[in-house]
Design an enzyme around this catalytic site. Structure first.
Site, PDB file in Angstrom:
ATOM      1  N   SER A  32       0.862  -1.331  -0.177  1.00 11.37           N
ATOM      2  CA  SER A  32      -0.057  -0.156   0.026  1.00 11.37           C
ATOM      3  C   SER A  32       0.791   1.288  -0.211  1.00 11.37           C
ATOM      4  O   SER A  32       1.671   1.399  -1.042  1.00 11.37           O
ATOM      5  CB  SER A  32      -0.989  -0.121   1.288  1.00 11.37           C
ATOM      6  OG  SER A  32      -1.802   1.062   1.164  1.00 11.37           O
ATOM      7  N   HIS A  84      -2.368  -0.942  -3.293  1.00  8.31           N
ATOM      8  CA  HIS A  84      -3.587  -0.041  -3.070  1.00  8.31           C
ATOM      9  C   HIS A  84      -3.538   1.105  -3.851  1.00  8.31           C
ATOM     10  O   HIS A  84      -2.582   2.048  -3.634  1.00  8.31           O
ATOM     11  CB  HIS A  84      -3.677   0.305  -1.674  1.00  8.31           C
ATOM     12  CG  HIS A  84      -4.080  -0.911  -0.677  1.00  8.31           C
ATOM     13  ND1 HIS A  84      -4.195  -0.812   0.587  1.00  8.31           N
ATOM     14  CD2 HIS A  84      -4.365  -2.125  -0.998  1.00  8.31           C
ATOM     15  CE1 HIS A  84      -4.181  -1.961   1.203  1.00  8.31           C
ATOM     16  NE2 HIS A  84      -4.651  -2.863  -0.028  1.00  8.31           N
ATOM     17  N   ASP A 116      -4.656  -4.783   5.655  1.00  9.15           N
ATOM     18  CA  ASP A 116      -5.034  -5.836   4.477  1.00  9.15           C
ATOM     19  C   ASP A 116      -4.097  -6.945   4.242  1.00  9.15           C
ATOM     20  O   ASP A 116      -2.706  -6.537   4.533  1.00  9.15           O
ATOM     21  CB  ASP A 116      -5.210  -5.032   3.347  1.00  9.15           C
ATOM     22  CG  ASP A 116      -5.723  -5.779   2.078  1.00  9.15           C
ATOM     23  OD1 ASP A 116      -6.366  -6.608   2.158  1.00  9.15           O
ATOM     24  OD2 ASP A 116      -5.751  -5.394   0.966  1.00  9.15           O
TER      25      ASP A 116
END
EC number: 3.1.1.61
Length: 202
Positions: free
Chosen positions: A23, A50, A143
């Site tokens: 991310s 992400h 995540d």
């Protein structure tokens, strides 16, 4: 007496697959991991970072200039192939189907994070099992934590980036908190570990 039948290999994919999930801070980390890997790496690679769905991403194009591996944005129905990096496009989730082909799913409004590392890793785990290596890189949030559990449950392996070299330690820290990460590695050491793993499992 009935002869025992040797159990058939349940996984259609016959080579390792490496999932790099990240991310915030991910571009630099992905670059450092992919740059040293050779064009003949005997593993397929999936990259998931992400990205806001309302922003176009040039991630595949950027990474293509920084590694000898073949790199392109994943498309629905793509096959996994050794020496090839498939990059999850913006505003899509990526799953791996039972035929080990790529499936792209439209995303809804935020949250959750997209593309979802959990979805990617869980579907990869059940379709590719012991051939999966998940690498959790820098990023905010948690995540990939459920995905890590799925990968290990199905016999795969997980590496995570260490705190010292992570721009953001949320994702790798959450992965490490599962107690299931095989190796916690500094960013400069991850490419070597992936290369060794791929050659040991192909």
């Amino acid at each position: 007496m009935i002869d025992r039948v040797t159990e058939a290999d349940p996984y259609p994919l016959k080579f390792p697959v490496v999932a790099l999930v990240a991310s915030a801070g991910g571009l630099d980390a992905l670059t450092e991991v992919l740059a040293p890997l050779p064009a003949d790496l005997p593993a397929a690679v999936i990259v998931s970072q992400h990205v806001s769905p309302d922003r176009a991403t040039l991630l595949a194009e950027i990474l293509r200039e920084r590694t000898a591996l073949r790199v392109h944005a994943a498309d629905d129905g793509d096959e996994l192939a050794p020496g090839t990096v498939l990059v999850v496009p913006a505003a899509r989730h990526l799953i791996v189907t039972s035929a080990t082909r790529i499936g792209l799913l439209d995303t809804g409004a935020l949250p959750p994070a997209r593309p979802s590392a959990d979805l990617l890793l869980a579907t990869l785990a059940v379709t590719c099992g012991t051939r999966v290596l998940a690498v959790v890189l820098t990023g905010r949030g948690a995540d990939a934590q459920a995905g890590v559990r799925a990968v290990v449950h199905c016999g795969g392996t997980v590496f995570a980036q260490d705190e010292v070299t992570s721009a953001y330690f949320g994702m790798p820290g959450a992965a490490i908190d599962t107690g299931l990460v095989r190796d916690v590695l500094g960013l400069p050491d991850i490419a070597t570990a992936i290369h060794a793993h791929a050659h040991a499992h192909h």
